[in-house]
Design an enzyme around this catalytic site. Structure first.
Site, PDB file in Angstrom:
ATOM      1  CB  CYS A 115      77.305 -12.342   5.665  1.00 53.21           C
ATOM      2  SG  CYS A 115      78.168 -12.185   4.101  1.00 53.21           S
ATOM      3  CG  HIS A 153      73.261  -8.984   3.081  1.00 53.04           C
ATOM      4  ND1 HIS A 153      73.488  -9.169   4.428  1.00 53.04           N
ATOM      5  CD2 HIS A 153      74.236  -9.687   2.448  1.00 53.04           C
ATOM      6  CE1 HIS A 153      74.554  -9.937   4.590  1.00 53.04           C
ATOM      7  NE2 HIS A 153      75.026 -10.281   3.406  1.00 53.04           N
ATOM      8  CD  GLU A 154      73.509 -11.313  -1.037  1.00 52.31           C
ATOM      9  OE1 GLU A 154      74.688 -11.266  -1.416  1.00 52.31           O
ATOM     10  OE2 GLU A 154      73.162 -11.899   0.011  1.00 52.31           O
ATOM     11  CG  HIS A 184      78.151  -8.900  -0.294  1.00 48.32           C
ATOM     12  ND1 HIS A 184      79.223  -9.046   0.560  1.00 48.32           N
ATOM     13  CD2 HIS A 184      77.161  -9.670   0.227  1.00 48.32           C
ATOM     14  CE1 HIS A 184      78.886  -9.855   1.554  1.00 48.32           C
ATOM     15  NE2 HIS A 184      77.641 -10.247   1.382  1.00 48.32           N
TER      16      HIS A 184
END
Ligand code: NI
Length: 182
Positions: free
Chosen positions: A110, A153-154, A157
């Site tokens: 990341c 993953h994004e 966030h």
């Protein structure tokens, strides 16, 4: 002089907050930032520029990593040698996912985590994401394998989740027969 994005480090508590839904039209600053994120993610994946500008290679960024709590993600995927495809999704939602799980065998990285974190991060092998493009038009994207991992993953966030939160502390690595490693 190339001006790099100012990406927040994991120690910044903003990264643990929930980003807010976005309304349209997007302000000019957001559109400019999206362009800049696409540019820098692409350059970071081209060795010559990665070195020249001292970039860390990355495929995706969420707005919160730039200190803005808006549900916007940008992914630049190298589909084949030197061919990049950009994905910008506003208010992304995973509307369906495969039963099958995968994990990147080398682990995940990341741009906000400036250290190596070992361990497999379980992710859905295939997902369908809905959301809006920069003009507010509804979009639907089907992603699999690495691209599916990037989206998960994004989107994490936007919910204040970092990839290592999903690594099992007691047993950080899966066996080949437990999960498909890619
Ligand atoms: Ni990240």
């Amino acid at each position: 002089m190339y001006k790099k994005l100012n990406i927040l480090d994991e120690k910044n508590k903003l990264l643990r907050q929930i980003s807010h839904e976005v309304t349209f039209p997007l302000p000019k600053e957001d559109l400019e930032l999206i362009d800049k994120m696409q540019e820098e993610l692409k350059l970071s994946q081209i060795e010559e520029y990665e070195k020249k500008y001292n970039l860390r290679p990355g495929t995706g960024l969420a707005f919160v990593q730039l200190g803005i709590l808006k549900r916007i993600i940008v992914i630049v995927d190298e589909e084949s040698e030197g061919i990049f495809r950009n994905y910008v999704v506003i208010n992304p939602k995973i509307i369906s996912y495969s039963e099958e799980l995968i994990a990147a065998d080398a682990g995940e990285g990341c741009l906000s985590v400036n250290r190596e974190v070992d361990g497999h991060v379980p992710r859905y092998a295939r997902i369908t994401v809905t959301g809006f493009d920069i003009h507010g038009k509804p979009i639907k994207i089907r992603a699999r394998e690495e691209l599916a991992i990037a989206f998960q993953h994004e989107i994490d966030h936007l919910n204040g989740i970092l990839f290592y939160d999903r690594i099992n502390k007691k047993k950080p690595f899966f066996g080949e027969n437990e999960i498909r490693l890619i």
